[in-house]
Design a protein around this motif. Structure first.
Motif, PDB file in Angstrom:
ATOM      1  N   PHE A  52       4.781  -9.066  -1.632  1.00  0.00           N
ATOM      2  CA  PHE A  52       3.490  -8.478  -2.167  1.00  0.00           C
ATOM      3  C   PHE A  52       2.415  -9.908  -1.851  1.00  0.00           C
ATOM      4  CE2 PHE A  52       0.950  -5.543  -5.000  1.00  0.00           C
ATOM      5  CZ  PHE A  52      -0.145  -5.514  -4.476  1.00  0.00           C
ATOM      6  N   VAL A  53       3.164 -11.041  -2.461  1.00  0.00           N
ATOM      7  CA  VAL A  53       2.424 -12.263  -2.176  1.00  0.00           C
ATOM      8  C   VAL A  53       2.037 -12.532  -0.847  1.00  0.00           C
ATOM      9  CG1 VAL A  53       2.675 -14.793  -2.391  1.00  0.00           C
ATOM     10  CG2 VAL A  53       3.098 -13.246  -4.571  1.00  0.00           C
ATOM     11  N   ALA A  54       3.297 -12.414   0.011  1.00  0.00           N
ATOM     12  CA  ALA A  54       3.007 -12.780   1.514  1.00  0.00           C
ATOM     13  C   ALA A  54       2.015 -11.959   2.055  1.00  0.00           C
ATOM     14  CB  ALA A  54       4.535 -12.573   2.091  1.00  0.00           C
ATOM     15  N   TRP A  55       2.023 -10.556   1.856  1.00  0.00           N
ATOM     16  CA  TRP A  55       1.115  -9.536   2.234  1.00  0.00           C
ATOM     17  C   TRP A  55      -0.290 -10.114   2.138  1.00  0.00           C
ATOM     18  CZ3 TRP A  55      -0.811  -4.666  -0.189  1.00  0.00           C
ATOM     19  CH2 TRP A  55      -1.005  -3.847   0.960  1.00  0.00           C
ATOM     20  N   VAL A  56      -0.656 -10.258   0.790  1.00  0.00           N
ATOM     21  CA  VAL A  56      -1.993 -10.675   0.382  1.00  0.00           C
ATOM     22  C   VAL A  56      -2.519 -11.970   0.977  1.00  0.00           C
ATOM     23  CG1 VAL A  56      -1.998  -8.987  -1.487  1.00  0.00           C
ATOM     24  CG2 VAL A  56      -1.540 -11.545  -1.813  1.00  0.00           C
ATOM     25  N   SER A  57      -1.425 -12.879   1.462  1.00  0.00           N
ATOM     26  CA  SER A  57      -1.680 -14.148   1.953  1.00  0.00           C
ATOM     27  C   SER A  57      -1.914 -14.132   3.351  1.00  0.00           C
ATOM     28  CB  SER A  57      -0.595 -15.183   1.345  1.00  0.00           C
ATOM     29  OG  SER A  57      -0.695 -15.152  -0.100  1.00  0.00           O
ATOM     30  N   THR A  89      -2.229  -7.312  -7.134  1.00  0.00           N
ATOM     31  CA  THR A  89      -2.940  -6.155  -7.281  1.00  0.00           C
ATOM     32  C   THR A  89      -4.453  -6.541  -7.082  1.00  0.00           C
ATOM     33  OG1 THR A  89      -1.209  -4.983  -8.341  1.00  0.00           O
ATOM     34  CG2 THR A  89      -3.341  -3.959  -8.114  1.00  0.00           C
ATOM     35  N   GLY A  90      -4.820  -7.577  -8.103  1.00  0.00           N
ATOM     36  CA  GLY A  90      -6.232  -7.870  -8.254  1.00  0.00           C
ATOM     37  C   GLY A  90      -6.877  -8.522  -6.940  1.00  0.00           C
ATOM     38  N   VAL A  91      -5.873  -9.464  -6.257  1.00  0.00           N
ATOM     39  CA  VAL A  91      -6.440  -9.853  -4.982  1.00  0.00           C
ATOM     40  C   VAL A  91      -6.474  -8.793  -4.017  1.00  0.00           C
ATOM     41  CG1 VAL A  91      -5.796 -11.289  -3.162  1.00  0.00           C
ATOM     42  CG2 VAL A  91      -5.240 -12.242  -5.421  1.00  0.00           C
ATOM     43  N   ALA A 149      -9.606  -6.692  -4.215  1.00  0.00           N
ATOM     44  CA  ALA A 149     -10.719  -7.553  -3.757  1.00  0.00           C
ATOM     45  C   ALA A 149     -10.971  -7.437  -2.150  1.00  0.00           C
ATOM     46  CB  ALA A 149     -10.483  -8.979  -4.369  1.00  0.00           C
ATOM     47  N   GLN A 150      -9.650  -7.477  -1.568  1.00  0.00           N
ATOM     48  CA  GLN A 150      -9.706  -7.456  -0.105  1.00  0.00           C
ATOM     49  C   GLN A 150     -10.108  -6.261   0.176  1.00  0.00           C
ATOM     50  OE1 GLN A 150      -5.434  -8.298   0.482  1.00  0.00           O
ATOM     51  NE2 GLN A 150      -5.885 -10.425   0.772  1.00  0.00           N
ATOM     52  N   LEU A 151     -10.083  -5.251  -0.588  1.00  0.00           N
ATOM     53  CA  LEU A 151     -10.614  -3.841   0.024  1.00  0.00           C
ATOM     54  C   LEU A 151     -11.893  -3.769  -0.426  1.00  0.00           C
ATOM     55  CD1 LEU A 151      -7.407  -1.676  -1.065  1.00  0.00           C
ATOM     56  CD2 LEU A 151      -8.149  -2.330   1.131  1.00  0.00           C
ATOM     57  N   PHE A 161     -13.053 -11.127  -5.838  1.00  0.00           N
ATOM     58  CA  PHE A 161     -11.954 -12.157  -5.890  1.00  0.00           C
ATOM     59  C   PHE A 161     -11.847 -12.803  -7.021  1.00  0.00           C
ATOM     60  CE2 PHE A 161     -12.193 -11.373  -1.332  1.00  0.00           C
ATOM     61  CZ  PHE A 161     -10.965 -11.029  -0.886  1.00  0.00           C
ATOM     62  N   PRO A 162     -10.399 -12.860  -7.590  1.00  0.00           N
ATOM     63  CA  PRO A 162     -10.316 -13.624  -8.937  1.00  0.00           C
ATOM     64  C   PRO A 162     -10.390 -15.023  -8.632  1.00  0.00           C
ATOM     65  CG  PRO A 162      -8.125 -12.931  -7.968  1.00  0.00           C
ATOM     66  CD  PRO A 162      -9.317 -12.372  -7.048  1.00  0.00           C
ATOM     67  N   ASP A 163     -10.920 -15.743  -9.619  1.00  0.00           N
ATOM     68  CA  ASP A 163     -11.086 -17.165  -9.457  1.00  0.00           C
ATOM     69  C   ASP A 163      -9.886 -17.761  -9.689  1.00  0.00           C
ATOM     70  OD1 ASP A 163     -12.712 -19.597 -10.243  1.00  0.00           O
ATOM     71  OD2 ASP A 163     -11.677 -19.563 -11.865  1.00  0.00           O
TER      72      ASP A 163
END
Length: 349
Positions: free
Chosen positions: A196-201, A321-323, A326-328, A333-335
Motif C-alpha cells: 500500500f505504501v509503495a502504491w500511494v508513493s 488510506t488518507g493519502v 487525497a489522491q482521489l 493531503f495530510p500534513d
C-alpha cells in the motif's frame, strides 16, 4: 440529514430498470418485477457505491417484497490496492451461515461487469441506525442525543460483536489466504501495507510512511495471535436497533487472516478519534480503552499483549488510506509534520 459520501453516483431511475430486468432473471418464476425507492445512504459508504432499494414481484399471483442493498465494485475510484470484492461477499456468507456475527443476508453475486459497469452483489437490507462519520456522531445525531446508559449498552454490544469475529473458524475462510510468503498471520497484513505504501508513493514519494514501516519493523511484536481480520472495525460500521442492540456488522471489504489484534487495535484508535478525548467531546457511557480491552479479552480468551504496537500499525494503515483518498480528490493531503507525529518517527519527513 447527512450527506452522500459515495465515491460516485449514477442515475437511479435508470438503475431501477436495470436491476428489475436482472432480478427477473435471478428469481425463478417471478413476474412483474419492480425496483423502487432507490437511495444512497447518508454519511457512510465512502469506498464503494452502495444503494438501497425495494424489490417487488409476484410468483403464481402471490406478491413478494424484499428490501435490498446493492454494492457495486469500485473500478475507477479504488481506495485499496487489493481487489477483495468477491471475498467480502464470501466472508458475509460465512458469517451469516455461522450466525455468530450479525451480518446482512447475502442474496446474489453478479460477476458480469456489462450490466452495471462493474461486478456487484445484493444483500438483504437491515433496518437500524448507523453512527455516521459525516457529521461526526459524537457531535450531533442519535448517538450524541442518547443517554449515558444507552451509550453504555451500545458500546458493550458493539464490543461483543467485535469479539465474536474471533470465534470464526479459520478453516471456513481459507479463501482469504494471501500471496506466497504472506499467506496468513501478521505477515499477510504487513505485506498488504508494505505494498500500500509503495502504491500511494508511485507519483509522489511519502518518506514519512516508509519511516513508519521501519519503526514498526524495528519493534516487531512477540504476540501474534491468529484470527480473522474484519478490516474496518469501528462503531460506525455497525447498525443498531432502538434498543441499542447490534443488528448488522458491515463493510467487510478488506478482510484477511492477519490475526486477532488488528481489529481490536483499529477499534481502539477509532473510538478515541470519534468519541474519545480526540473528538473534543468525550461521550459519557462509552467504555474506556482499558474497559474495551478487558471485555474483549474476557470474551475472546485472547491475550492483548502488544496491542500498542497494533495501534501504531493502525495509524500507519489509516495514513495510507488518507493519502489515497487525497489522491482521489476526496480530502486534502495530510500534513507531513502531522503524519510524522502520528507515526512517531520524529525528525523531518
Amino acid at each position: 440529514m447527512g450527506v452522500i459520501v459515495a465515491p460516485e453516483t449514477r442515475d437511479l431511475d435508470g438503475l431501477a430498470v436495470q436491476l428489475a430486468a436482472w432480478l427477473s432473471r435471478r428469481i425463478p418464476g417471478s413476474d412483474d418485477v419492480r425496483v423502487e425507492n432507490l437511495a444512497y445512504p447518508h454519511g457512510a459508504g465512502r469506498s464503494h457505491e452502495t444503494i438501497l432499494f425495494d424489490a417487488r414481484w409476484s410468483i403464481d399471483g402471490r406478491p413478494q417484497t424484499q428490501s435490498c442493498v446493492v454494492r457495486i465494485k469500485p473500478m475507477r475510484h479504488t481506495v485499496f490496492p487489493d481487489d477483495l470484492f468477491e471475498q467480502q461477499y464470501r466472508v458475509m456468507q460465512v458469517m451469516h451461515e455461522q450466525g455468530r456475527v450479525r451480518v446482512a443476508r447475502p442474496l446474489w453475486f453478479e460477476h458480469d461487469a456489462s450490466l452495471l459497469g462493474a461486478p456487484f452483489f445484493v444483500m438483504e437490507r437491515v433496518r437500524g441506525r448507523v453512527a455516521v462519520s459525516v457529521p461526526p456522531y459524537a457531535k450531533e445525531g442519535w448517538v450524541a442525543e442518547a443517554t449515558p446508559a444507552q451509550r453504555a449498552r451500545m458500546w458493550e454490544n458493539g464490543v461483543r460483536q467485535l469479539a465474536a469475529v474471533q470465534s470464526t473458524p479459520l478453516d471456513s475462510v481459507q479463501f482469504l489466504r494471501g500471496p506466497k510468503g504472506a499467506e496468513e498471520g501478521l505477515a499477510q497484513e504487513w505485506d498488504k501495507y508494505v505494498r500500500f505504501v509503495a502504491w500511494v508513493s508511485r507519483d509522489r514519494p511519502w518518506p514519512v510512511l516508509e519511516k513508519g514501516l521501519e519503526r514498526l519493523r524495528a519493534n516487531w511484536p512477540s504476540n501474534q495471535p491468529p484470527g480473522l481480520v474484519w478490516g474496518d472495525a469501528r462503531l460506525g460500521n455497525m447498525m443498531f436497533d432502538d434498543n441499542f442492540e447490534v443488528v448488522a456488522v458491515m463493510d467487510w471489504e478488506q478482510p484477511s487472516l492477519g490475526g486477532a489484534l488488528h481489529d481490536l487495535a483499529w477499534w481502539l484508535v477509532l473510538s478515541e478519534t470519534m468519541h474519545g478525548a480526540a473528538s473534543g467531546r468525550p461521550l459519557e457511557g462509552m467504555g474506556t480503552r482499558e474497559e474495551t480491552i478487558a471485555l474483549w479479552r474476557e470474551l475472546t480468551g485472547i491475550s492483548a499483549a502488544d496491542v500498542e504496537w497494533y495501534e501504531d500499525f493502525t495509524h500507519l494503515k489509516m495514513s495510507c488510506t488518507g493519502v489515497r483518498l487525497a489522491q482521489l480528490g476526496k480530502m486534502p493531503f495530510p500534513d507531513e509534520a502531522w503524519l510524522t507525529k502520528r507515526l512517531k518517527v520524529g525528525g523531518a519527513a
